[in-house]
Design a protein around this motif. Sequence first.
Motif, PDB file in Angstrom:
ATOM      1  N   SER A  62       0.852  -1.182   0.000  1.00  0.00           N
ATOM      2  CA  SER A  62       0.000   0.000   0.000  1.00  0.00           C
ATOM      3  C   SER A  62       0.889   1.232   0.000  1.00  0.00           C
ATOM      4  CB  SER A  62      -0.907  -0.004   1.234  1.00  0.00           C
ATOM      5  OG  SER A  62      -0.125   0.188   2.402  1.00  0.00           O
ATOM      6  N   SER A  63       0.296   2.388  -0.035  1.00  0.00           N
ATOM      7  CA  SER A  63       1.066   3.630  -0.036  1.00  0.00           C
ATOM      8  C   SER A  63       1.531   4.013   1.365  1.00  0.00           C
ATOM      9  CB  SER A  63       0.228   4.760  -0.636  1.00  0.00           C
ATOM     10  OG  SER A  63      -0.954   4.942   0.131  1.00  0.00           O
ATOM     11  N   ILE A  64       1.094   3.262   2.382  1.00  0.00           N
ATOM     12  CA  ILE A  64       1.509   3.509   3.769  1.00  0.00           C
ATOM     13  C   ILE A  64       2.300   2.307   4.263  1.00  0.00           C
ATOM     14  CG2 ILE A  64       0.763   4.092   6.105  1.00  0.00           C
ATOM     15  CD1 ILE A  64      -0.029   6.191   4.040  1.00  0.00           C
ATOM     16  N   ILE A  65       3.533   2.548   4.724  1.00  0.00           N
ATOM     17  CA  ILE A  65       4.355   1.452   5.244  1.00  0.00           C
ATOM     18  C   ILE A  65       4.813   1.790   6.665  1.00  0.00           C
ATOM     19  CG2 ILE A  65       5.135   0.629   2.999  1.00  0.00           C
ATOM     20  CD1 ILE A  65       7.758   2.117   3.434  1.00  0.00           C
ATOM     21  N   HIS A  66       5.079   0.731   7.451  1.00  0.00           N
ATOM     22  CA  HIS A  66       5.410   0.892   8.864  1.00  0.00           C
ATOM     23  C   HIS A  66       6.604  -0.015   9.168  1.00  0.00           C
ATOM     24  CE1 HIS A  66       4.130   0.191  13.340  1.00  0.00           C
ATOM     25  NE2 HIS A  66       5.203   0.950  13.227  1.00  0.00           N
ATOM     26  N   GLY A  67       7.662   0.561   9.727  1.00  0.00           N
ATOM     27  CA  GLY A  67       8.819  -0.261  10.060  1.00  0.00           C
ATOM     28  C   GLY A  67       9.878   0.524  10.806  1.00  0.00           C
ATOM     29  N   ARG A  68      11.038  -0.138  11.029  1.00  0.00           N
ATOM     30  CA  ARG A  68      12.152   0.487  11.740  1.00  0.00           C
ATOM     31  C   ARG A  68      13.343   0.697  10.811  1.00  0.00           C
ATOM     32  NH1 ARG A  68      13.070  -0.892  18.041  1.00  0.00           N
ATOM     33  NH2 ARG A  68      10.904  -0.935  18.710  1.00  0.00           N
ATOM     34  N   VAL A  69      14.082   1.773  11.027  1.00  0.00           N
ATOM     35  CA  VAL A  69      15.274   2.080  10.238  1.00  0.00           C
ATOM     36  C   VAL A  69      16.406   1.148  10.673  1.00  0.00           C
ATOM     37  CG1 VAL A  69      16.990   3.838   9.661  1.00  0.00           C
ATOM     38  CG2 VAL A  69      14.599   4.501  10.024  1.00  0.00           C
ATOM     39  N   VAL A  70      16.900   0.332   9.724  1.00  0.00           N
ATOM     40  CA  VAL A  70      17.988  -0.597  10.050  1.00  0.00           C
ATOM     41  C   VAL A  70      19.280  -0.266   9.298  1.00  0.00           C
ATOM     42  CG1 VAL A  70      16.496  -2.490  10.745  1.00  0.00           C
ATOM     43  CG2 VAL A  70      17.157  -2.268   8.335  1.00  0.00           C
ATOM     44  N   ASP A  71      19.216   0.712   8.413  1.00  0.00           N
ATOM     45  CA  ASP A  71      20.414   1.185   7.722  1.00  0.00           C
ATOM     46  C   ASP A  71      20.043   2.470   6.993  1.00  0.00           C
ATOM     47  OD1 ASP A  71      23.002   1.350   6.881  1.00  0.00           O
ATOM     48  OD2 ASP A  71      23.031  -0.570   5.838  1.00  0.00           O
ATOM     49  N   MET A  72      21.034   3.286   6.665  1.00  0.00           N
ATOM     50  CA  MET A  72      20.741   4.548   5.981  1.00  0.00           C
ATOM     51  C   MET A  72      22.011   5.155   5.412  1.00  0.00           C
ATOM     52  SD  MET A  72      19.906   6.705   9.412  1.00  0.00           S
ATOM     53  CE  MET A  72      20.952   6.515  10.860  1.00  0.00           C
ATOM     54  N   ASN A  73      21.817   6.031   4.416  1.00  0.00           N
ATOM     55  CA  ASN A  73      22.903   6.866   3.916  1.00  0.00           C
ATOM     56  C   ASN A  73      22.318   8.225   3.553  1.00  0.00           C
ATOM     57  OD1 ASN A  73      21.707   6.634   1.315  1.00  0.00           O
ATOM     58  ND2 ASN A  73      22.883   4.765   0.909  1.00  0.00           N
ATOM     59  N   ASP A  74      23.051   9.021   2.804  1.00  0.00           N
ATOM     60  CA  ASP A  74      22.597  10.386   2.533  1.00  0.00           C
ATOM     61  C   ASP A  74      21.399  10.444   1.586  1.00  0.00           C
ATOM     62  OD1 ASP A  74      24.479  11.550   4.166  1.00  0.00           O
ATOM     63  OD2 ASP A  74      25.983  11.664   2.605  1.00  0.00           O
ATOM     64  N   ALA A  75      21.157   9.372   0.836  1.00  0.00           N
ATOM     65  CA  ALA A  75      20.093   9.428  -0.170  1.00  0.00           C
ATOM     66  C   ALA A  75      18.948   8.450   0.080  1.00  0.00           C
ATOM     67  CB  ALA A  75      20.678   9.169  -1.559  1.00  0.00           C
ATOM     68  N   SER A  76      19.094   7.543   1.043  1.00  0.00           N
ATOM     69  CA  SER A  76      18.056   6.531   1.257  1.00  0.00           C
ATOM     70  C   SER A  76      18.175   5.930   2.651  1.00  0.00           C
ATOM     71  CB  SER A  76      18.164   5.421   0.208  1.00  0.00           C
ATOM     72  OG  SER A  76      19.376   4.709   0.363  1.00  0.00           O
ATOM     73  N   LEU A  77      17.179   5.136   3.001  1.00  0.00           N
ATOM     74  CA  LEU A  77      17.231   4.371   4.250  1.00  0.00           C
ATOM     75  C   LEU A  77      16.635   2.990   3.986  1.00  0.00           C
ATOM     76  CD1 LEU A  77      14.093   4.279   5.581  1.00  0.00           C
ATOM     77  CD2 LEU A  77      14.623   6.666   6.012  1.00  0.00           C
ATOM     78  N   ILE A  78      16.976   2.051   4.848  1.00  0.00           N
ATOM     79  CA  ILE A  78      16.408   0.706   4.768  1.00  0.00           C
ATOM     80  C   ILE A  78      15.448   0.544   5.933  1.00  0.00           C
ATOM     81  CG2 ILE A  78      16.857  -1.770   4.663  1.00  0.00           C
ATOM     82  CD1 ILE A  78      18.060  -0.160   2.325  1.00  0.00           C
ATOM     83  N   LEU A  79      14.196   0.251   5.598  1.00  0.00           N
ATOM     84  CA  LEU A  79      13.147   0.112   6.603  1.00  0.00           C
ATOM     85  C   LEU A  79      12.782  -1.362   6.744  1.00  0.00           C
ATOM     86  CD1 LEU A  79      11.678   2.413   8.172  1.00  0.00           C
ATOM     87  CD2 LEU A  79       9.730   2.022   6.672  1.00  0.00           C
ATOM     88  N   LYS A  80      12.864  -1.902   7.949  1.00  0.00           N
ATOM     89  CA  LYS A  80      12.489  -3.296   8.184  1.00  0.00           C
ATOM     90  C   LYS A  80      11.015  -3.343   8.564  1.00  0.00           C
ATOM     91  CE  LYS A  80      13.960  -7.541  10.477  1.00  0.00           C
ATOM     92  NZ  LYS A  80      14.940  -8.156  11.394  1.00  0.00           N
ATOM     93  N   THR A  81      10.209  -3.975   7.717  1.00  0.00           N
ATOM     94  CA  THR A  81       8.768  -4.080   7.938  1.00  0.00           C
ATOM     95  C   THR A  81       8.397  -5.541   8.173  1.00  0.00           C
ATOM     96  OG1 THR A  81       8.197  -4.439   5.609  1.00  0.00           O
ATOM     97  CG2 THR A  81       8.476  -2.152   6.321  1.00  0.00           C
ATOM     98  N   LYS A  82       7.119  -5.800   8.400  1.00  0.00           N
ATOM     99  CA  LYS A  82       6.665  -7.182   8.603  1.00  0.00           C
ATOM    100  C   LYS A  82       6.859  -8.020   7.340  1.00  0.00           C
ATOM    101  CE  LYS A  82       3.231  -6.187  12.205  1.00  0.00           C
ATOM    102  NZ  LYS A  82       1.794  -6.202  12.559  1.00  0.00           N
ATOM    103  N   GLN A  83       6.731  -7.391   6.168  1.00  0.00           N
ATOM    104  CA  GLN A  83       6.891  -8.125   4.908  1.00  0.00           C
ATOM    105  C   GLN A  83       8.365  -8.381   4.566  1.00  0.00           C
ATOM    106  OE1 GLN A  83       5.042  -5.291   5.123  1.00  0.00           O
ATOM    107  NE2 GLN A  83       2.968  -6.140   4.975  1.00  0.00           N
ATOM    108  N   GLY A  84       9.234  -7.488   5.032  1.00  0.00           N
ATOM    109  CA  GLY A  84      10.659  -7.588   4.721  1.00  0.00           C
ATOM    110  C   GLY A  84      11.281  -6.207   4.675  1.00  0.00           C
ATOM    111  N   LYS A  85      12.532  -6.137   4.238  1.00  0.00           N
ATOM    112  CA  LYS A  85      13.224  -4.852   4.194  1.00  0.00           C
ATOM    113  C   LYS A  85      12.865  -4.083   2.918  1.00  0.00           C
ATOM    114  CE  LYS A  85      17.420  -6.547   5.105  1.00  0.00           C
ATOM    115  NZ  LYS A  85      18.865  -6.584   5.408  1.00  0.00           N
ATOM    116  N   ILE A  86      12.680  -2.769   3.068  1.00  0.00           N
ATOM    117  CA  ILE A  86      12.314  -1.904   1.951  1.00  0.00           C
ATOM    118  C   ILE A  86      13.318  -0.760   1.868  1.00  0.00           C
ATOM    119  CG2 ILE A  86      10.557  -0.344   0.999  1.00  0.00           C
ATOM    120  CD1 ILE A  86       8.453  -1.974   2.511  1.00  0.00           C
TER     121      ILE A  86
END
Length: 663
Positions: free
Chosen positions: A67-91
């Motif tokens: 969906s257009s709404i996602i929920h998760g925790r930041v598990v990695d990041m840099n100056d242009a993006s971040l990796i969000l860990k959600t129930k479905q997987g990492k985004i």
Amino acid sequence: MPVAYHLIYYAILVLLVVAVRLVHLVFLIPLVLYCIFLLKRKLIFVIAVVLCLTPLFIRPYQAYQFSSIIHGRVVDMNDASLILKTKQGKIKVLTKQKFHYQDELILKVTPVEINRKKDDGDFDEEMYLKSHHIITKMKMVKVIERRPHFSLANVFVQHFSSNKQIRSYQNMFLLGMKDEAIKSDYQVMTSLSIVHLFALSGMHITILYNILFKIFSLFLKKHHADYLSKGVMGFYVFSIPFNISLQRAYLMLIGKSLLHKRLNDLDLLSILIIAHVLYNPYVIYNISFVFSYFIYFMVILTKHIKGQSIIVYLSSLPIVLCMNASLNIFSFFLSSALEPFIIVFYTLFVFSLFLPLEYLLNLLIGLFVSMLDFTQALSSFIVLSKPTLFFIGLFYYCIFACIIQKERQRSIRKPVRFLVALMISFTIFSRYKIYTDVTMIDVGQGDCTLVRLPFDQGNYLIDTGGNVKYDLATNKIIPYLKSIGISRIDAVFISHYDYDHSGALDSLKSHFDVRKVIDKPFKKMQKGNVTIECLTTDHVFSDINDNSNIIYLTIDDVKYLFTGDLGVEGEEALMNKYGSLDVDILKVGHHGSKTSSSVEFITMLKPKVAMIGVGKKNRYGHPSQIVIKRMKNMGSTILRTDQDGSFTIRHMFKEYYILNEKS
């Protein structure tokens, strides 16, 4: 059969099964040979176990609907993006907004297309994401909710230096994260093949353990200091962004402490390999996994062999070639010389969390950057090409033959001679081709064509393309040239100075060996079987496109015409001056725009092949369907970079062949 001391057989079989499924069917050959080897050694139980687990190793990659709404925790990041860990997987979420590690976020996002690999030198984003267990890519629209959470990484960041350069190195050494400030230094480290010294790995685990153990030994008994050191390290390793090399090193350290009487080092490494592949089979595309695990495997195999460091270094060469398509002749000596320096460097960064060491760190970073600049300035790179699977197989056959002969205390002259002959053959094969290639490089919305003469007689570019959003030269053109073994460009012909034809020129000259730039009419040139002429219309037009330099290229008896962005008015002037032109292959003018390629012009040329450099889903609507229809009516074979990626027309034995994704 006891499992202990035999787990390596399971790990190798697992990797071969996954390679057949995800890399290439050619791995069926070593898979079959390896199974025969296991059967001869009466290790049928190994085959049976792996066969039962095979559905897990070759399971299809699961697609998700988001969906257009996602929920998760930041598990990695840099100056242009971040990796969000959600129930479905990492985004992967594209955003320049700053967050903290372990922040809990609810975001509104839009999907972003994942770039598929088209050419040898391209970055394969699809496999990169899968290898990191990232299931999709999104772009952040807005933050709906943000809740911070405690993490050790954030505590470290709060104690980092205010000096931007020192802070970047602290991020890299202590958290394994790279920001924009260190990007150029990191690229140089990668090109010099020393980046493994700076990426968090087993060496840093050893240094950290020694630091903690010595400190805790001042107050505790040695065995208590040992337990506490390993406990603190475990908290650190699993509290910072996921680092495959660091976790491998730590788990090996713990495994040795707990299971050294039951399992050897190869068994422990094999358990970790099988666990990683079970969790994510695509991890075999993760360069950190390949480099860390394979090099450590070689370290274990050669720990009792004299000359271990040389064998381990040689073992890394195919991996380095797959990454860079080139070798630095000083990399072995540079790595050896830098190791003591890195131990001091890393130790100081650890203590910089508690002590004011900025002045000293500034001096060391300045010294290190100077060393990088000096080494790079030596021009000590040998461009080869990306190795084939056949070369890699033969190379490691020689390496393992050397190891076996060493273990048996026999002469290694034969495998060493074969290895030297293999490297010489690969060098010759990379540079000296027996054919002439004309390759339209996929640079998106723009033109860039490579003409490569046989036996390294010359390499020419007609236009360079250009992209205002990123450096096309360093991100596309140079990696592609190096991947096919080209180390210099003898001349760049510029049709005109529109950005999509020349925008990458300055960067290309800065980062690659470009001997000459030709942007004006020139005299006829001949080299080997290739003749290059410049056609002129004797007119000066108000439209810059109609003033494009027109290149007439002859390879054997095959005629090419490159018209830049020549419009209908320029085409008419060209026909008036030259009458009927003999053209077999046409670089279609202005990317297939309807303002070029008039009916009269195409009817006069009657090209057998039409080449179009054009970006996928470009905003100009190129190529025009009218132009495509005209080409089809002429019976022309149409080649387009938006559909075919980079394509090559190969000339050999007075014939030419079209090579592209479809063929």
